[in-house]
Design an enzyme around this catalytic site. Structure first.
Site, mmCIF file in Angstrom:
data_model
loop_
_atom_site.group_PDB
_atom_site.id
_atom_site.type_symbol
_atom_site.label_atom_id
_atom_site.label_comp_id
_atom_site.label_asym_id
_atom_site.label_seq_id
_atom_site.Cartn_x
_atom_site.Cartn_y
_atom_site.Cartn_z
ATOM 1 N N LYS A 174 49.453 104.398 -22.906
ATOM 2 C CA LYS A 174 49.969 103.032 -22.772
ATOM 3 C C LYS A 174 48.774 102.089 -22.728
ATOM 4 C CE LYS A 174 50.639 100.010 -19.854
ATOM 5 N NZ LYS A 174 50.330 98.781 -20.609
ATOM 6 N N GLU A 177 48.946 95.612 -22.778
ATOM 7 C CA GLU A 177 49.832 94.811 -23.636
ATOM 8 C C GLU A 177 49.137 93.578 -24.192
ATOM 9 O OE1 GLU A 177 49.825 95.298 -20.436
ATOM 10 O OE2 GLU A 177 51.000 93.850 -19.287
ATOM 11 N N SER A 227 42.459 97.436 -12.775
ATOM 12 C CA SER A 227 42.087 96.762 -11.524
ATOM 13 C C SER A 227 42.371 97.661 -10.311
ATOM 14 C CB SER A 227 42.866 95.452 -11.404
ATOM 15 O OG SER A 227 44.241 95.735 -11.384
ATOM 16 N N CYS A 282 33.565 96.174 -16.261
ATOM 17 C CA CYS A 282 33.523 96.746 -14.911
ATOM 18 C C CYS A 282 32.102 97.072 -14.490
ATOM 19 C CB CYS A 282 34.369 98.002 -14.840
ATOM 20 S SG CYS A 282 33.698 99.330 -15.836
HETATM 21 P P1 NAD Z 1 45.091 95.744 -14.941
HETATM 22 O O1 NAD Z 1 45.030 96.535 -13.704
HETATM 23 O O2 NAD Z 1 45.761 94.428 -14.921
HETATM 24 O O3 NAD Z 1 45.822 96.579 -16.109
HETATM 25 C C1 NAD Z 1 45.462 97.907 -16.389
HETATM 26 C C2 NAD Z 1 46.683 98.641 -16.956
HETATM 27 O O4 NAD Z 1 47.693 98.697 -15.947
HETATM 28 C C3 NAD Z 1 47.304 97.926 -18.150
HETATM 29 O O5 NAD Z 1 47.713 98.889 -19.083
HETATM 30 C C4 NAD Z 1 48.481 97.175 -17.557
HETATM 31 O O6 NAD Z 1 49.553 97.016 -18.456
HETATM 32 C C5 NAD Z 1 48.898 98.079 -16.405
HETATM 33 N N1 NAD Z 1 49.473 97.319 -15.287
HETATM 34 C C6 NAD Z 1 49.204 96.019 -14.951
HETATM 35 N N2 NAD Z 1 49.873 95.688 -13.839
HETATM 36 C C7 NAD Z 1 50.572 96.786 -13.454
HETATM 37 C C8 NAD Z 1 51.437 97.061 -12.365
HETATM 38 N N3 NAD Z 1 51.721 96.138 -11.463
HETATM 39 N N4 NAD Z 1 51.950 98.308 -12.272
HETATM 40 C C9 NAD Z 1 51.666 99.252 -13.175
HETATM 41 N N5 NAD Z 1 50.847 99.044 -14.234
HETATM 42 C C10 NAD Z 1 50.313 97.827 -14.376
HETATM 43 O O7 NAD Z 1 43.571 95.605 -15.470
HETATM 44 P P2 NAD Z 1 43.027 94.712 -16.651
HETATM 45 O O8 NAD Z 1 43.037 93.288 -16.233
HETATM 46 O O9 NAD Z 1 43.674 95.084 -17.926
HETATM 47 O O10 NAD Z 1 41.503 95.232 -16.737
HETATM 48 C C11 NAD Z 1 40.470 94.703 -15.960
HETATM 49 C C12 NAD Z 1 40.201 95.567 -14.739
HETATM 50 O O11 NAD Z 1 39.865 96.881 -15.145
HETATM 51 C C13 NAD Z 1 39.002 95.067 -13.932
HETATM 52 O O12 NAD Z 1 39.311 95.169 -12.568
HETATM 53 C C14 NAD Z 1 37.894 96.045 -14.294
HETATM 54 O O13 NAD Z 1 36.882 96.189 -13.339
HETATM 55 C C15 NAD Z 1 38.683 97.303 -14.458
HETATM 56 N N6 NAD Z 1 37.946 98.273 -15.251
HETATM 57 C C16 NAD Z 1 37.405 99.336 -14.601
HETATM 58 C C17 NAD Z 1 36.660 100.273 -15.308
HETATM 59 C C18 NAD Z 1 36.041 101.453 -14.609
HETATM 60 O O14 NAD Z 1 35.608 102.363 -15.300
HETATM 61 N N7 NAD Z 1 35.987 101.484 -13.296
HETATM 62 C C19 NAD Z 1 36.482 100.128 -16.696
HETATM 63 C C20 NAD Z 1 37.068 99.034 -17.325
HETATM 64 C C21 NAD Z 1 37.799 98.111 -16.596
#
Ligand code: NAD
Length: 501
Positions: A174, A177, A227, A282
């Site tokens: 997944k 989006e 996140s 990140c």
């Molecule tokens: P996000 O958490 O908003 O989304 C990540 C995934 O989770 C997406 O596929 C999204 O559709 C899904 N999602 C969003 N809200 C959800 C919910 N309430 N319940 C279930 N699934 C949900 O993250 P983002 O904004 O797409 O990405 C940025 C974040 O990712 C930053 O915090 C960054 O630090 C982190 N990140 C971490 C790493 C690492 O290796 N630690 C690498 C890249 C990005």
């Protein structure tokens, strides 16, 4: 006209009628460029059922046959780098060189995954007691759910599922989006590489899709990147449904600069690692911790002109250093973080608010912003700000810089700039971060080392890539075996080994 981005199931694009969908934007212009389908529960179940039955065959396929597909997939990703970079740039807003860089990192992890026969070799002990031999074998876990963020539309998913697929699992991916299109390109390349239908599936969508994956009994494991709040939720829900889950989450990466450091190198590193990709990484350096006021003042003199020279522009502007933020909501959230830091007493050195790019007035741009005199009671220290806003915390000593770094909730990456080997060694031993840089600004390890943060930057065991990822995607079985002597077998001419037969 807007295109409609659907799913990929059982080796074919899959379009579902009467489903929810959401807009996909080009952040460089602010235009809605397509709609992303949000899979219904039925569609996710179809993808999982397909993946489950495909994993039963793929998991028994020989290493040699699996590797032939992996090598071909690598070639195809390389051949399609430019078109993939265009897809990334259009939906994410990062510059083309940045997009090519992330694909390159993905390719490295495919190459490492091609070592899987070596990495997954079991152990063997001969004659542990009474002619008993004991050995371990490692088997794929089955169907794996991959849930990925917007900020690396290709690299993060590829590093995740390259190993998952190489060791014999199937995948239900997944994507975010906000950046759904690269997933369909990747799925097409897997098919062209000869991956059997059903081993690799894409279901687009939002939380509902994630929940269905987390609840489904036929999903054996889940890899998540995103996140911290969502990662913790995914970890708890997934593990409570008896799945193995590894969730890699937010970061707030500190860069300590000692007075003896090469300050010119440190300044360049801070600017490139801090503001690259509009700081939507990140592993970006978020906070600069110069040790001593003199170091801070000298660094500031070097940093400010470099930041002012950064060019912000659309993803396809070859002169742009970084592009737009992912969404207007994200831009507003980052602007709020700037307002708040000002209110809390941070000294605004450079203000990126109100910035716009000629010809693209609706793009989600923000200029580079810098605060000096940030302190640990401010939100600017506590929160991950996913936009080009960086802060300076002046530390009085190495001990204070270390304490500030280790007190933070996140432990993804930390960096020290120094010419003193002893200080660097001490930092490496004492800092509580998963990835450490010594005179290296973004310590993103190469593909054959493990990647994963500590504290609230990771939930669960396992690493995103590296040898430990192969452990996450396989289960161990340990066999104790004895073959009693069998007179008939040894003496029988009909059963004797005959190399000519
Ligand atoms: P996000 O958490 O908003 O989304 C990540 C995934 O989770 C997406 O596929 C999204 O559709 C899904 N999602 C969003 N809200 C959800 C919910 N309430 N319940 C279930 N699934 C949900 O993250 P983002 O904004 O797409 O990405 C940025 C974040 O990712 C930053 O915090 C960054 O630090 C982190 N990140 C971490 C790493 C690492 O290796 N630690 C690498 C890249 C990005």
């Amino acid at each position: 006209m807007n295109s409609y981005i659907g799913h990929f199931i059982a080796g074919e694009p899959y379009v579902e009628s009467n489903t929810r969908s959401g807009p996909v934007y080009n952040p460089s212009t602010g235009e809605e460029i397509s709609r992303c389908a949000y899979a219904s529960r039925d569609t996710v179940e179809k993808a999982v059922a397909t993946a489950k039955s495909a994993s039963e065959v793929w998991g028994k396929t020989s290493h040699a046959k699996r590797l032939a597909v992996m090598f071909k997939f690598r070639e195809l990703v390389i051949a399609n780098m430019d078109s993939l970079a265009e897809v990334i740039g259009r939906e994410h807003g990062k510059t083309i060189p940045d997009a090519l860089g992330e694909i390159g990192r993905g390719i490295e992890s495919i190459e490492f995954a091609c070592n899987e026969p070596h990495i997954t070799k079991g152990e063997y002990s001969n004659n542990v007691a009474g002619d008993i031999d004991v050995f371990s074998i490692r088997r794929p876990i089955g169907a794996v759910g991959c849930i990925t963020p917007f900020n690396f539309p290709v690299m993060v998913p590829v590093v995740m599922f390259a190993m998952a697929v190489a060791v014999g699992n199937s995948v239900v991916w997944k994507p975010s989006e906000k950046v759904p299109s690269a997933a369909l390109e990747i799925a097409r390349l897997w098919k062209e590489a000869g991956l059997p239908d059903g081993v690799f599936n894409v279901v687009q969508g939002d939380k509902e899709v994630v929940d269905t994956i987390l609840e489904h009994p036929d999903i054996a494991g889940v890899s998540f990147v995103g996140s911290t709040a969502v990662g913790e939720y995914v970890y708890q829900k997934g593990t409570s449904n008896n799945k193995r889950v590894a969730a890699f989450t937010g970061g707030k990466n500190h860069m300590v600069v000692m007075p003896d450091a090469d300050l010119e190198a440190a300044a360049t590193a801070f600017v490139t690692a801090g503001y690259g990709s509009a700081s939507q990484r990140c592993m970006a350096v978020s906070l600069l911790l110069p040790v001593g006021d003199e170091t801070a003042d000298r660094l500031l003199e070097l940093i400010v002109p470099k930041i002012k020279a950064l060019k912000v522009g659309p993803y396809n502007d070859p002169k742009a250093d970084f592009g737009a933020l992912i969404s207007s909501e994200s831009k507003m959230a980052v602007e709020r973080a700037i307002d708040r830091c000002e209110q809390e007493g941070g000294k605004l050195v450079l203000d990126g608010r109100g910035f716009s790019v000629e010809d693209h007035p609706n793009g989600y741009y923000l200029g580079p912003t810098l605060f000096d005199h940030v302190s640990t009671d401010m939100q600017m220290y506590k929160e991950e700000v996913f936009g080009p806003v960086r802060g300076i915390i002046r530390a009085k000593s190495y001990e204070e810089a270390l304490k500030i770094t280790n007190r933070h909730d996140y432990g993804n990456g930390s960096v020290i700039y120094t010419r003193d080997g002893k200080a660097a060694h001490r930092f490496m031993m004492e800092v509580e971060s998963g990835m450490i840089g010594v005179n290296v600004p973004v310590p993103l390890p190469t593909s054959y080392f493990n990647f994963g943060g500590l504290r609230e930057s990771k939930f669960g065991e396992g690493h995103l890539y590296g040898p430990d990822a192969a452990r996450f995607y396989t289960k161990y079985k340990t066999v104790s075996q004895r073959w009693p002597e069998h007179d008939n077998m040894i003496s029988s001419s009909s059963l004797a080994f005959n190399p000519i037969a």
